[in-house]
Motif scaffolding. Sequence first.
Motif, mmCIF file in Angstrom:
data_model
loop_
_atom_site.group_PDB
_atom_site.id
_atom_site.type_symbol
_atom_site.label_atom_id
_atom_site.label_comp_id
_atom_site.label_asym_id
_atom_site.label_seq_id
_atom_site.Cartn_x
_atom_site.Cartn_y
_atom_site.Cartn_z
ATOM 1 N N ARG A 82 41.713 39.034 -4.209
ATOM 2 C CA ARG A 82 41.953 39.339 -2.797
ATOM 3 C C ARG A 82 43.231 40.146 -2.656
ATOM 4 O O ARG A 82 44.247 39.826 -3.233
ATOM 5 C CB ARG A 82 42.105 38.045 -2.024
ATOM 6 N N GLN A 83 43.163 41.174 -1.864
ATOM 7 C CA GLN A 83 44.347 41.988 -1.615
ATOM 8 C C GLN A 83 44.680 41.896 -0.138
ATOM 9 O O GLN A 83 43.789 41.924 0.697
ATOM 10 C CB GLN A 83 44.065 43.447 -1.953
ATOM 11 N N ALA A 84 45.943 41.826 0.151
ATOM 12 C CA ALA A 84 46.349 41.731 1.546
ATOM 13 C C ALA A 84 46.569 43.122 2.127
ATOM 14 O O ALA A 84 46.739 44.096 1.394
ATOM 15 C CB ALA A 84 47.631 40.929 1.638
ATOM 16 N N GLN B 2 33.762 38.259 -2.665
ATOM 17 C CA GLN B 2 35.195 38.464 -2.907
ATOM 18 C C GLN B 2 35.612 38.080 -4.315
ATOM 19 O O GLN B 2 36.773 38.198 -4.671
ATOM 20 C CB GLN B 2 36.011 37.652 -1.892
ATOM 21 N N GLN C 60 36.843 49.249 1.080
ATOM 22 C CA GLN C 60 36.137 50.336 1.764
ATOM 23 C C GLN C 60 35.869 49.927 3.210
ATOM 24 O O GLN C 60 35.366 48.837 3.458
ATOM 25 C CB GLN C 60 34.796 50.607 1.076
ATOM 26 N N ASN D 271 37.436 48.814 5.803
ATOM 27 C CA ASN D 271 37.880 47.455 6.127
ATOM 28 C C ASN D 271 37.741 47.188 7.629
ATOM 29 O O ASN D 271 38.235 47.960 8.449
ATOM 30 C CB ASN D 271 39.328 47.255 5.670
ATOM 31 N N PRO E 58 43.148 47.405 2.192
ATOM 32 C CA PRO E 58 42.386 47.349 0.946
ATOM 33 C C PRO E 58 40.888 47.460 1.206
ATOM 34 O O PRO E 58 40.397 47.090 2.270
ATOM 35 C CB PRO E 58 42.752 45.972 0.380
HETATM 36 C C1 LIG Z 1 40.170 43.782 4.357
HETATM 37 O O1 LIG Z 1 41.492 43.352 4.188
HETATM 38 C C2 LIG Z 1 41.627 41.967 3.976
HETATM 39 C C3 LIG Z 1 43.088 41.651 3.919
HETATM 40 O O2 LIG Z 1 43.544 41.301 5.190
HETATM 41 C C4 LIG Z 1 40.921 41.567 2.697
HETATM 42 O O3 LIG Z 1 41.031 40.193 2.500
HETATM 43 C C5 LIG Z 1 39.470 41.979 2.795
HETATM 44 O O4 LIG Z 1 38.835 41.727 1.571
HETATM 45 C C6 LIG Z 1 39.345 43.457 3.128
HETATM 46 N N1 LIG Z 1 37.964 43.810 3.380
HETATM 47 C C7 LIG Z 1 37.286 44.648 2.615
HETATM 48 C C8 LIG Z 1 35.911 44.972 3.090
HETATM 49 O O5 LIG Z 1 37.718 45.107 1.593
#
Ligand SMILES: *[C@@H]1O[C@H](CO)[C@@H](O)[C@H](O)[C@H]1NC(C)=O
Length: 298
Positions: free
Chosen positions: A27-29, A22, A264, A266, A262
């Motif tokens: 970090r994106q919400a 990460q 790929q 998720n 956010p």
């Molecule tokens: C999925 O979304 C969360 C936010 O709730 C983020 O923290 C996480 O990095 C995302 N996962 C991916 C694989 O991008």
Amino acid sequence: MVALGLIVASTVLAAYAAPASQLIQPRQAITTLTSSQIAAFRPFTLFASAGYCSPSSTLSWSCGANCNANAGFIPVASGGDGSSVQFWYVGFSPAQSTVIVSHQGTDTGEIQALLTDANAIRGTLDSSLFPGVSSSVEVHEGFRNEQAKTATQILSAVQSALAAHGSSHVTIVGHSLGAAIALLDGVYLPLHLPGVTFRTIGYGMPRVGNQAFADYVDSHISLTHINNKEDFVPILPGRFLGYHHPSGEVHIQDSGAWDACPGQDNTSGLCTTGDVGNIFEGSSGDHGGPYDGVTMGC
Ligand SMILES: *[C@@H]1O[C@H](CO)[C@@H](O)[C@H](O)[C@H]1NC(C)=O
């Protein structure tokens, strides 16, 4: 310098709080779209739905409700036969200030057949259509072959539309199989039209290619793919087969909220891959929509 210092400091702090994977990106919400953000997709949702209409009706922009909802659209070319070649049309939307490319989708049973393990074979892209794209990029051969059938016709129709309307914007839309073709057009067209701004919006889009493809899409094109509730088409073909979604998912929750996910593929329970764990948990009835009240079809 102060701002830079803050970034460095927060990166160092994050190093203690987050796993290494990460650290590359902040970090994106998961964020919920506002009603005006949802409404901004609506014309494009209707353009995708109109992709199911016959070429004669899109060429005269007399396809009924889908056409009436985008009155003022100026068609340039239409094609396909709805069986061996999916319907498509190209034209200019003065209201959205963009050339539109739309591809027809298919029903849930047909798309599911294309996505079964045995049919989920990947291959490289044709180097004359996709010059310069690495051979590490692999896509579903069925989707690749569908896109190739109309590629050069679409390119020349887009060139005509851009020239006729003095535009430098192209938006490519589609639902289901049409979304997969739209995504491949979204990769293809910019390779032949420098200086034009592209956007791709897919609805109920299956996985189209491998990790290298997803990375290529993320670094080269602007993509939004909108998935409705428990629709299982977007979780096919499975990740265990080496397929991977690019970023840009918007997931419509059971509540009707639209959440931007956010990253790929998720795996959060608020996003399709996490919510629809396997095909048996999914619902074929959700594939057609509704997407903000629009059910795909002519
Ligand atoms: C999925 O979304 C969360 C936010 O709730 C983020 O923290 C996480 O990095 C995302 N996962 C991916 C694989 O991008």
